[in-house]
Each structure stands twice: as structure tokens, then as C-alpha cells.
Design a protein around this motif. Structure first.
Motif, PDB file in Angstrom:
ATOM      1  N   THR A 186      -5.412  -7.848   7.746  1.00  0.00           N
ATOM      2  CA  THR A 186      -4.756  -8.485   6.585  1.00  0.00           C
ATOM      3  C   THR A 186      -5.719  -9.400   5.819  1.00  0.00           C
ATOM      4  N   TYR A 213      -6.618 -10.362   1.331  1.00  0.00           N
ATOM      5  CA  TYR A 213      -6.995 -11.600   0.628  1.00  0.00           C
ATOM      6  C   TYR A 213      -8.397 -11.446   0.029  1.00  0.00           C
ATOM      7  N   ARG A 214      -9.260 -10.769   0.776  1.00  0.00           N
ATOM      8  CA  ARG A 214     -10.630 -10.536   0.274  1.00  0.00           C
ATOM      9  C   ARG A 214     -10.597  -9.611  -0.951  1.00  0.00           C
ATOM     10  N   SER A 219     -10.589 -17.482   0.783  1.00  0.00           N
ATOM     11  CA  SER A 219      -9.941 -18.658   1.375  1.00  0.00           C
ATOM     12  C   SER A 219      -9.422 -19.593   0.281  1.00  0.00           C
ATOM     13  N   ARG A 225       0.500 -15.100  -1.587  1.00  0.00           N
ATOM     14  CA  ARG A 225       0.962 -14.800  -0.225  1.00  0.00           C
ATOM     15  C   ARG A 225       2.240 -13.960  -0.271  1.00  0.00           C
ATOM     16  N   ARG A 231      -3.842 -14.525  10.042  1.00  0.00           N
ATOM     17  CA  ARG A 231      -3.652 -15.940  10.351  1.00  0.00           C
ATOM     18  C   ARG A 231      -2.186 -16.278  10.609  1.00  0.00           C
ATOM     19  N   ASP A 232      -1.292 -15.505   9.958  1.00  0.00           N
ATOM     20  CA  ASP A 232       0.142 -15.853   9.989  1.00  0.00           C
ATOM     21  C   ASP A 232       0.996 -14.659  10.381  1.00  0.00           C
ATOM     22  N   ARG A 291     -13.843 -23.260   6.110  1.00  0.00           N
ATOM     23  CA  ARG A 291     -12.754 -22.277   6.003  1.00  0.00           C
ATOM     24  C   ARG A 291     -11.664 -22.540   7.031  1.00  0.00           C
ATOM     25  N   ASP A 339      -7.816 -23.093   6.164  1.00  0.00           N
ATOM     26  CA  ASP A 339      -6.772 -22.219   6.728  1.00  0.00           C
ATOM     27  C   ASP A 339      -5.738 -23.022   7.518  1.00  0.00           C
ATOM     28  N   ARG A 353      -3.600 -25.772   4.911  1.00  0.00           N
ATOM     29  CA  ARG A 353      -2.863 -25.392   3.705  1.00  0.00           C
ATOM     30  C   ARG A 353      -1.362 -25.490   3.976  1.00  0.00           C
TER      31      ARG A 353
HETATM   32  O1   DC Z   1     -10.009 -12.926   8.454  1.00  0.00           O
HETATM   33  P1   DC Z   1     -10.799 -13.009   7.175  1.00  0.00           P
HETATM   34  O2   DC Z   1     -12.030 -13.867   7.280  1.00  0.00           O
HETATM   35  O3   DC Z   1     -11.135 -11.650   6.628  1.00  0.00           O
HETATM   36  O4   DC Z   1      -9.807 -13.708   6.083  1.00  0.00           O
HETATM   37  C1   DC Z   1     -10.226 -14.009   4.778  1.00  0.00           C
HETATM   38  C2   DC Z   1      -9.384 -15.180   4.256  1.00  0.00           C
HETATM   39  O5   DC Z   1      -8.044 -14.758   4.071  1.00  0.00           O
HETATM   40  C3   DC Z   1      -9.352 -16.394   5.192  1.00  0.00           C
HETATM   41  O6   DC Z   1      -9.929 -17.521   4.599  1.00  0.00           O
HETATM   42  C4   DC Z   1      -7.917 -16.680   5.442  1.00  0.00           C
HETATM   43  C5   DC Z   1      -7.145 -15.705   4.606  1.00  0.00           C
HETATM   44  N1   DC Z   1      -6.105 -15.024   5.377  1.00  0.00           N
HETATM   45  C6   DC Z   1      -4.862 -15.585   5.382  1.00  0.00           C
HETATM   46  O7   DC Z   1      -4.660 -16.652   4.796  1.00  0.00           O
HETATM   47  N2   DC Z   1      -3.836 -14.957   6.029  1.00  0.00           N
HETATM   48  C7   DC Z   1      -4.044 -13.804   6.680  1.00  0.00           C
HETATM   49  N3   DC Z   1      -3.025 -13.202   7.297  1.00  0.00           N
HETATM   50  C8   DC Z   1      -5.340 -13.232   6.715  1.00  0.00           C
HETATM   51  C9   DC Z   1      -6.366 -13.888   6.060  1.00  0.00           C
END
Ligand code: DC
Length: 213
Positions: free
Chosen positions: A31, A35-36, A82, A91, A113-114, A163, A167, A170
């Protein structure tokens, strides 16, 4: 069956989640790549996270075929991701994408992350992967070095700390372990040992009924 794998950057969650998905024959979604991709598409449109309407438009129009773009792994895109990730409307748009993905017939493995807290609060198994910050920085540094990107280890560590802080602090869906997630600390584990430990944890939750085929 849905397996949620959460954790901070460079904790090893992506590699683990991919291997877990292959083990159980489940579709896999990174996921973070959503975001990327949102951040990349915003930059291509010569915009940034301060333009919320553009950011939401980018999140709503993600091309699934563009999620393997190697450019997504570049540090600049990670940083930009981020910055778009705290925007609640971004989101919300990406939540729809993630929910559609995991309502397929087999279920899915998602990492982020979530996932355990917001995206799939009813996941069959939730893992939360952690590792010492310096160890994570070392892993990310070696990855970047192998792909030819020039950054010092100290720069990678500073980026990671910034970062992590974004994360975790927020307002919208912060990085936090779900109360019912199983903690796996990979600080002293290599990929194979982490994978073995993850499968043991999952099997412990599922018994022997976890295989989908
Ligand atoms: O895991 P990553 O480094 O590829 O994630 C890139 C950015 O996306 C990271 O700063 C946090 C965000 N992210 C998020 O907020 N929620 C998610 N489920 C996945 C990533």
C-alpha cells in the motif's frame, strides 16, 4: 483470508508480506506504493502536497499498472509520499482502492502503516513488524547503494527518523500497532529467519486451516 502487515519504513515488512502472500497463494498489495504513486503523479503534474485537490485527483486516478515503476523506490518519492499521506482526502481515496483489492474471492496480504487499524480492522491475522532504527537505516542504505543511489548512511538514518516521526504523529491514521496485532521484532533476524517467525505466528493464529488451496 486477509493478512495485515504493518510497520515503519525499512522494517522488512514488504519483503515479508510478499513471501507470506506467495506461501498462502494470496494476492499482495504494497500500500506504500499507492502513496508513492500519488506523490509521483503529483510531481509529474508539477504540483505538490499543498494542492489538496490535485493530490486527491492523483490518488483517485492511480494506474495499477504503474505501481511497479522503479522510480517509486527513489528517496525523493518516499519523502513526497510521506507528505501526501497525512491528507485525509487522499487517505479516503486510497482506502477505497485498498478495500476493493482485499474483497477479492481469496482475500489478500496487504502491508502498510494502517492496515490492521483502519484498512482491514477485521483481518484474520495482523502482524506488526519492528526493528531498531539504526538497523533499518543500514538495510535501506544497502538497498539504495545496490541500486546505485548515492546517499550516506547518516543521511538515510536522518530521513528515516523524519519519516517515522511524520508517520507516527499525523492525525489521520497514524502508524500504530493494532491492539490485536502480533509483534515481530526483526532487529536480529535475517530475511529467512523473519519469514519463518512470521509463518509460525500466523500458523499459531490460524491453526492448520490457513492454506487457501
Ligand atoms: O512503506 P513506504 O515507505 O513505501 O510508504 C511510503 C509512505 O506512504 C510513508 O511515508 C507512509 C505512507 N503510507 C501510509 O501512510 N499508509 C500506508 N498504509 C502505507 C504507506
Amino acid at each position: 483470508m486477509i493478512i495485515a502487515v504493518d510497520g515503519p519504513a525499512a522494517s522488512g515488512k514488504g519483503t515479508l508480506a510478499r513471501k507470506i502472500a506467495a506461501h498462502y497463494g494470496l494476492p499482495y498489495l504494497d500500500t506504500g506504493s499507492l502513496y508513492r504513486a500519488t506523490a509521483r503523479d503529483l510531481l509529474v503534474a508539477k504540483s505538490d502536497h499543498e494542492n489538496v485537490n490535485e493530490a486527491v485527483r492523483a490518488a483517485q486516478n492511480i494506474d495499477p499498472d504503474s505501481l511497479d515503476d522503479p522510480k517509486l523506490r527513489e528517496p525523493g518519492i518516499g519523502e513526497a509520499a510521506s507528505l501526501v499521506a497525512p491528507i485525509p482526502q487522499v487517505r479516503a481515496a486510497l482506502l477505497q482502492y485498498q478495500r476493493r483489492f482485499c474483497t477479492g474471492p481469496k482475500g489478500a496480504v496487504l502491508d502498510g502503516r494502517d492496515i490492521g487499524t483502519v484498512v482491514c480492522p477485521d483481518a484474520n491475522v495482523k502482524l506488526f513488524i519492528k526493528a531498531d532504527t539504526k538497523v533499518r537505516a543500514r538495510r535501506r542504505f544497502l538497498e539504495l547503494e545496490a541500486s546505485g543511489l548515492m546517499m550516506t548512511e547518516a543521511q538515510v538514518l536522518a530521513d528515516l527518523q523524519k519519516r517515522d516521526e511524520r508517520d507516527r504523529s499525523r492525525h489521520s491514521s497514524p502508524l500504530v500497532k493494532a491492539v490485536d496485532a502480533h509483534l515481530l521484532d526483526t532487529t536480529n533476524l535475517d530475511i529467512e529467519s523473519s519469514y519463518k517467525a512470521a509463518i509460525e505466528l500466523i500458523e499459531g493464529v490460524l491453526g492448520d486451516g490457513g492454506k487457501t488451496d
